[in-house]
Scaffold this active site. Structure first.
Site, PDB file in Angstrom:
ATOM      1  N   ASP A  75       0.856  -1.181   0.000  1.00 36.87           N
ATOM      2  CA  ASP A  75       0.000   0.000   0.000  1.00 36.87           C
ATOM      3  C   ASP A  75       0.897   1.238   0.000  1.00 36.87           C
ATOM      4  O   ASP A  75       1.703   1.428   0.915  1.00 36.87           O
ATOM      5  CB  ASP A  75      -0.875  -0.034   1.259  1.00 36.87           C
ATOM      6  N   TYR A 175      -8.615  15.339  -5.134  1.00 39.92           N
ATOM      7  CA  TYR A 175      -7.920  14.843  -6.331  1.00 39.92           C
ATOM      8  C   TYR A 175      -7.150  15.976  -7.002  1.00 39.92           C
ATOM      9  O   TYR A 175      -5.961  15.854  -7.297  1.00 39.92           O
ATOM     10  CB  TYR A 175      -8.936  14.238  -7.302  1.00 39.92           C
ATOM     11  N   LYS A 179      -3.056  16.261  -7.177  1.00 43.14           N
ATOM     12  CA  LYS A 179      -2.373  16.238  -8.468  1.00 43.14           C
ATOM     13  C   LYS A 179      -1.587  17.525  -8.710  1.00 43.14           C
ATOM     14  O   LYS A 179      -0.530  17.505  -9.362  1.00 43.14           O
ATOM     15  CB  LYS A 179      -3.378  15.986  -9.591  1.00 43.14           C
TER      16      LYS A 179
END
Length: 276
Positions: A75, A175, A179
Site C-alpha cells: 500500500d 484529487y 495532483k
C-alpha cells in the site's frame, strides 16, 4: 536492442490499468520490473481496486516480454511496505534506474453526502495520490543516488494537476489538490536531483480508459452533472485515451531520448489543458 535494456523500473499501481500498461511497455523496451499494488479495496473510494489475480496477470504479461518482474502487495500509503518491497526488488536485480509513481484513486460523489464521508474521501485521495507518491520517491532515492547511474523519475499527475476543476466536494477537490501537489514535488525534486543526473518529470493524462474513469460511480456522477461531462470533453475527437498511449510517454521520459529533459509537465491529453 531496446531503449531500456539493462534498466530496472519500479512501478506502483501495477496490477491493472495504466500501471500494468507501463510495466508491459517498459518490459518490451528491455527493462526488468519491480511492481506493487494494494490489491485491496479502499472504503472511501467508490469503485473496486485491483485484485491479486490481476497482479498475477500483470506478471504473466511482463514475462511474456521475456523480462523479469518481482510483484508484491503493498500500500503506497504505508512507507514501510513500499520501502520493503522496493528493497527486496533491488536486492534481486542489483540496481534501480526508473521510477513510475502511478498509483492513484479518484473518489467521486454527487448530491449532498455526510461530512464524514466527504472528509474520508479527501483523506484517502490525498494519502494515495500525494503522500503515496512521496513515499514511492523517498523509498527510491537511496537506490538511485547511491547507484551512481543517474535515473528517471516519472510522476503521474493529471490534467487536473494543471487546471482548476474538481467540483465542491472532498473527493474531487482532494484529487485536484493532490495532483497539483505532485507537480510541486516534481519541481523541487528536479532541482535537487539534477546534480546526480536524475531527471524528474510529470505526465498529465486526460481521461484514460481504465477503472478510474469507467466505473458505475463515475457514470452516475456524470449523469447527475451533465455540465461536468461537457467540461471534461477533449478538443481532439477522442473521448478517452488508452493506457498504452500514456505508457508511450512514460517510456520516452524513462529513456535516453529524454536524457536532458527534467522539470517538465507533459500533458498527454488530446488538447484538454490547452482549451481551459
Amino acid at each position: 536492442m531496446g531503449r531500456l535494456d539493462g534498466k530496472v523500473a519500479f512501478i506502483t499501481g501495477v496490477a491493472r490499468g495504466q500501471g500494468r500498461s507501463h510495466a508491459v511497455r517498459l518490459a518490451s523496451e528491455g527493462a526488468d520490473i519491480i511492481g506493487i499494488d494494494i490489491c485491496e479495496d479502499i472504503p472511501a473510494n467508490g469503485y473496486p481496486m485491483a485484485t491479486r489475480d490481476e497482479l498475477d496477470e500483470t506478471v504473466k504479461l511482463v514475462e511474456a516480454q521475456d523480462r523479469r518482474i518481482i510483484a508484491s502487495v503493498a500500500d503506497v500509503r504505508d512507507y514501510a511496505q513500499v520501502s520493503a518491497a522496493l528493497d527486496a526488488g533491488v536486492a534481486e536485480f542489483g540496481h534501480l534506474d526508473i521510477v513510475s509513481a502511478n498509483a492513484g484513486i479518484a473518489p467521486t460523489s454527487f448530491g449532498m453526502i455526510p461530512i464524514e464521508e466527504e472528509l474520508a474521501q479527501w483523506t484517502a485521495v490525498v494519502d494515495v495520490n500525494l503522500t503515496g507518491t512521496f513515499h514511492t520517491v523517498r523509498a527510491a532515492l537511496p537506490h538511485l543516488i547511491q547507484g551512481g547511474r543517474g535515473g528517471a523519475i516519472i510522476l503521474t499527475s493529471s490534467s487536473a494537476g494543471l487546471v482548476g476543476f474538481g467540483g465542491l466536494q472532498g473527493g474531487g477537490l482532494g484529487y485536484g489538490a493532490a495532483k497539483h501537489g505532485v507537480v510541486g514535488l516534481m519541481r523541487s525534486l528536479a532541482n535537487s536531483l539534477a546534480e546526480y543526473n536524475i531527471r524528474v518529470n510529470t505526465v498529465h493524462p486526460t481521461a484514460v480508459r481504465t477503472m478510474m474513469a469507467v466505473n458505475p460511480e463515475m457514470t452516475a456522477f456524470l449523469q447527475a452533472n451533465p455540465q461536468a461531462g461537457a467540461h471534461l470533453q477533449n478538443p481532439m475527437p477522442v473521448d478517452m485515451l488508452e493506457p498504452e498511449e500514456i505508457s508511450a510517454a512514460i517510456a520516452f521520459l524513462a529513456s535516453d531520448d529524454a536524457k536532458h529533459i527534467t522539470g517538465v509537465t507533459l500533458p498527454v491529453d488530446a488538447g484538454f489543458v490547452n482549451k481551459v
